[in-house]
Design a protein around this motif. Sequence first.
Motif, PDB file in Angstrom:
ATOM      1  N   HIS A   4       0.898  -1.141   0.024  1.00 45.65           N
ATOM      2  CA  HIS A   4       0.139   0.009   0.073  1.00 45.65           C
ATOM      3  C   HIS A   4       0.881   1.232   0.123  1.00 45.65           C
ATOM      4  N   ALA A   5       2.021   1.260  -0.687  1.00 49.98           N
ATOM      5  CA  ALA A   5       2.783   2.722  -0.838  1.00 49.98           C
ATOM      6  C   ALA A   5       2.038   3.808  -0.959  1.00 49.98           C
ATOM      7  N   GLY A   6       2.361   4.526  -0.154  1.00 50.43           N
ATOM      8  CA  GLY A   6       1.524   6.107  -0.270  1.00 50.43           C
ATOM      9  C   GLY A   6       0.199   5.947   0.080  1.00 50.43           C
ATOM     10  N   GLN A   7      -0.293   4.948   0.784  1.00 50.91           N
ATOM     11  CA  GLN A   7      -1.579   5.043   1.453  1.00 50.91           C
ATOM     12  C   GLN A   7      -1.462   4.576   2.679  1.00 50.91           C
ATOM     13  N   PRO A   8      -1.067   5.470   3.611  1.00 52.26           N
ATOM     14  CA  PRO A   8      -1.076   4.823   5.147  1.00 52.26           C
ATOM     15  C   PRO A   8      -2.370   4.294   5.575  1.00 52.26           C
ATOM     16  N   GLY A   9      -2.277   3.385   6.213  1.00 52.23           N
ATOM     17  CA  GLY A   9      -3.342   2.647   6.568  1.00 52.23           C
ATOM     18  C   GLY A   9      -4.267   1.816   5.417  1.00 52.23           C
ATOM     19  N   GLY A  10      -4.081   2.019   4.135  1.00 51.97           N
ATOM     20  CA  GLY A  10      -4.505   1.518   2.911  1.00 51.97           C
ATOM     21  C   GLY A  10      -6.217   1.763   3.018  1.00 51.97           C
ATOM     22  N   CYS A  11      -6.823   2.897   3.629  1.00 51.34           N
ATOM     23  CA  CYS A  11      -8.101   3.089   3.685  1.00 51.34           C
ATOM     24  C   CYS A  11      -8.524   4.487   3.645  1.00 51.34           C
ATOM     25  N   ASP A  12      -9.513   4.750   2.827  1.00 48.06           N
ATOM     26  CA  ASP A  12     -10.003   6.150   2.629  1.00 48.06           C
ATOM     27  C   ASP A  12     -11.054   6.513   3.590  1.00 48.06           C
ATOM     28  N   GLU A  13     -11.532   5.531   4.487  1.00 47.78           N
ATOM     29  CA  GLU A  13     -12.575   6.007   5.079  1.00 47.78           C
ATOM     30  C   GLU A  13     -12.850   7.553   6.093  1.00 47.78           C
ATOM     31  N   GLU A  14     -11.237   7.868   6.311  1.00 47.90           N
ATOM     32  CA  GLU A  14     -11.277   9.057   7.222  1.00 47.90           C
ATOM     33  C   GLU A  14     -11.098  10.180   6.278  1.00 47.90           C
ATOM     34  N   SER A  15     -11.349   9.928   5.103  1.00 49.12           N
ATOM     35  CA  SER A  15     -11.073  11.129   4.159  1.00 49.12           C
ATOM     36  C   SER A  15     -12.278  12.167   4.111  1.00 49.12           C
ATOM     37  N   GLY A  16     -13.208  11.985   4.772  1.00 54.28           N
ATOM     38  CA  GLY A  16     -14.628  12.618   4.826  1.00 54.28           C
ATOM     39  C   GLY A  16     -15.514  12.300   3.876  1.00 54.28           C
ATOM     40  N   LEU A  17     -15.210  11.725   2.845  1.00 61.18           N
ATOM     41  CA  LEU A  17     -16.115  11.304   1.847  1.00 61.18           C
ATOM     42  C   LEU A  17     -17.532  10.791   2.196  1.00 61.18           C
ATOM     43  N   SER A  18     -17.464  10.099   3.229  1.00 62.56           N
ATOM     44  CA  SER A  18     -18.671   9.615   3.568  1.00 62.56           C
ATOM     45  C   SER A  18     -18.737   8.988   5.318  1.00 62.56           C
ATOM     46  N   LYS A  19     -19.806   9.087   5.828  1.00 67.04           N
ATOM     47  CA  LYS A  19     -19.617   8.819   7.290  1.00 67.04           C
ATOM     48  C   LYS A  19     -20.787   7.915   7.754  1.00 67.04           C
ATOM     49  N   LYS A  20     -20.640   6.540   8.155  1.00 65.07           N
ATOM     50  CA  LYS A  20     -21.571   5.540   8.552  1.00 65.07           C
ATOM     51  C   LYS A  20     -21.978   5.714  10.066  1.00 65.07           C
ATOM     52  N   LEU A  21     -23.274   5.800  10.234  1.00 66.39           N
ATOM     53  CA  LEU A  21     -23.547   6.092  11.692  1.00 66.39           C
ATOM     54  C   LEU A  21     -24.422   4.783  12.072  1.00 66.39           C
ATOM     55  N   TYR A  22     -24.363   4.492  13.404  1.00 65.61           N
ATOM     56  CA  TYR A  22     -25.365   3.296  14.017  1.00 65.61           C
ATOM     57  C   TYR A  22     -26.493   4.357  14.657  1.00 65.61           C
ATOM     58  N   VAL A  23     -27.475   3.667  14.494  1.00 67.17           N
ATOM     59  CA  VAL A  23     -28.806   4.537  15.233  1.00 67.17           C
ATOM     60  C   VAL A  23     -29.375   3.276  15.890  1.00 67.17           C
ATOM     61  N   GLY A  24     -29.607   3.142  17.098  1.00 70.14           N
ATOM     62  CA  GLY A  24     -30.036   2.069  18.090  1.00 70.14           C
ATOM     63  C   GLY A  24     -31.350   2.764  18.805  1.00 70.14           C
ATOM     64  N   ASN A  25     -31.893   1.752  19.202  1.00 65.89           N
ATOM     65  CA  ASN A  25     -33.076   1.752  20.059  1.00 65.89           C
ATOM     66  C   ASN A  25     -34.029   2.583  19.352  1.00 65.89           C
ATOM     67  N   ILE A  26     -34.201   2.381  17.865  1.00 70.19           N
ATOM     68  CA  ILE A  26     -35.135   2.954  17.463  1.00 70.19           C
ATOM     69  C   ILE A  26     -36.520   2.154  17.328  1.00 70.19           C
ATOM     70  N   PRO A  27     -37.488   2.532  17.216  1.00 66.09           N
ATOM     71  CA  PRO A  27     -39.049   1.696  17.106  1.00 66.09           C
ATOM     72  C   PRO A  27     -39.102   0.734  16.135  1.00 66.09           C
ATOM     73  N   PHE A  28     -39.608  -0.314  16.443  1.00 62.20           N
ATOM     74  CA  PHE A  28     -39.577  -1.443  15.657  1.00 62.20           C
ATOM     75  C   PHE A  28     -40.642  -1.109  14.582  1.00 62.20           C
ATOM     76  N   THR A  29     -41.197  -0.117  14.129  1.00 61.46           N
ATOM     77  CA  THR A  29     -42.227   0.467  13.211  1.00 61.46           C
ATOM     78  C   THR A  29     -41.503   1.390  12.372  1.00 61.46           C
ATOM     79  N   VAL A  30     -40.309   1.846  12.756  1.00 57.95           N
ATOM     80  CA  VAL A  30     -39.667   2.947  12.004  1.00 57.95           C
ATOM     81  C   VAL A  30     -39.390   2.310  10.547  1.00 57.95           C
TER      82      VAL A  30
END
Length: 115
Positions: A4-30
Motif C-alpha cells: 500500500h505504498a503511499g496509502q497509510p493504513g490503506g483505507c480512505d474512510e477517514e477522508s471525509g467522503l462519507s460517514k456511516k452512523l449506527y442508530v440504535g433503540n429505534i422503534p420497531f415500526t420505523v
Amino acid sequence: MSRHAGQPGGCDEESGLSKKLYVGNIPFTVTEEELRGAFERFGKVASVSVITDRETGRPRGFAFVEMDEAADAETAVRSLDGTDMGGRSVRVNEAHDRRGGGGGGGGGGGGGQRY
C-alpha cells in the motif's frame, strides 16, 4: 516493499467522503424513509439500512445511516442522539467496522426448535 505504498493504513474512510452512523433503540415500526427524512435535515444521505432478523424478517431495533459528508454526519449525531423517536430515546453514534475482528465468541449451537 509495501503493498500500500503511499496509502497509510490503506483505507480512505477517514477522508471525509462519507460517514456511516449506527442508530440504535429505534422503534420497531420505523421505516427507512422515516430515518432518511430525519437525517436529511442535516445533509445528503447516501444510504439507510434498517437491520432485520434473518429468520423472522422483523426489525431488530437498529439501523445504519450513511451520509455523504463527515461534517453533516457529526452534526446529525450531536442533534439526534438521545432524542425521542416514537416514544424511544434513540442512540446515534459513529458505526464501527467489525470486519477485521477475526470472529467473535460463538454463543451456543442454535439449531433446532426450543419449543
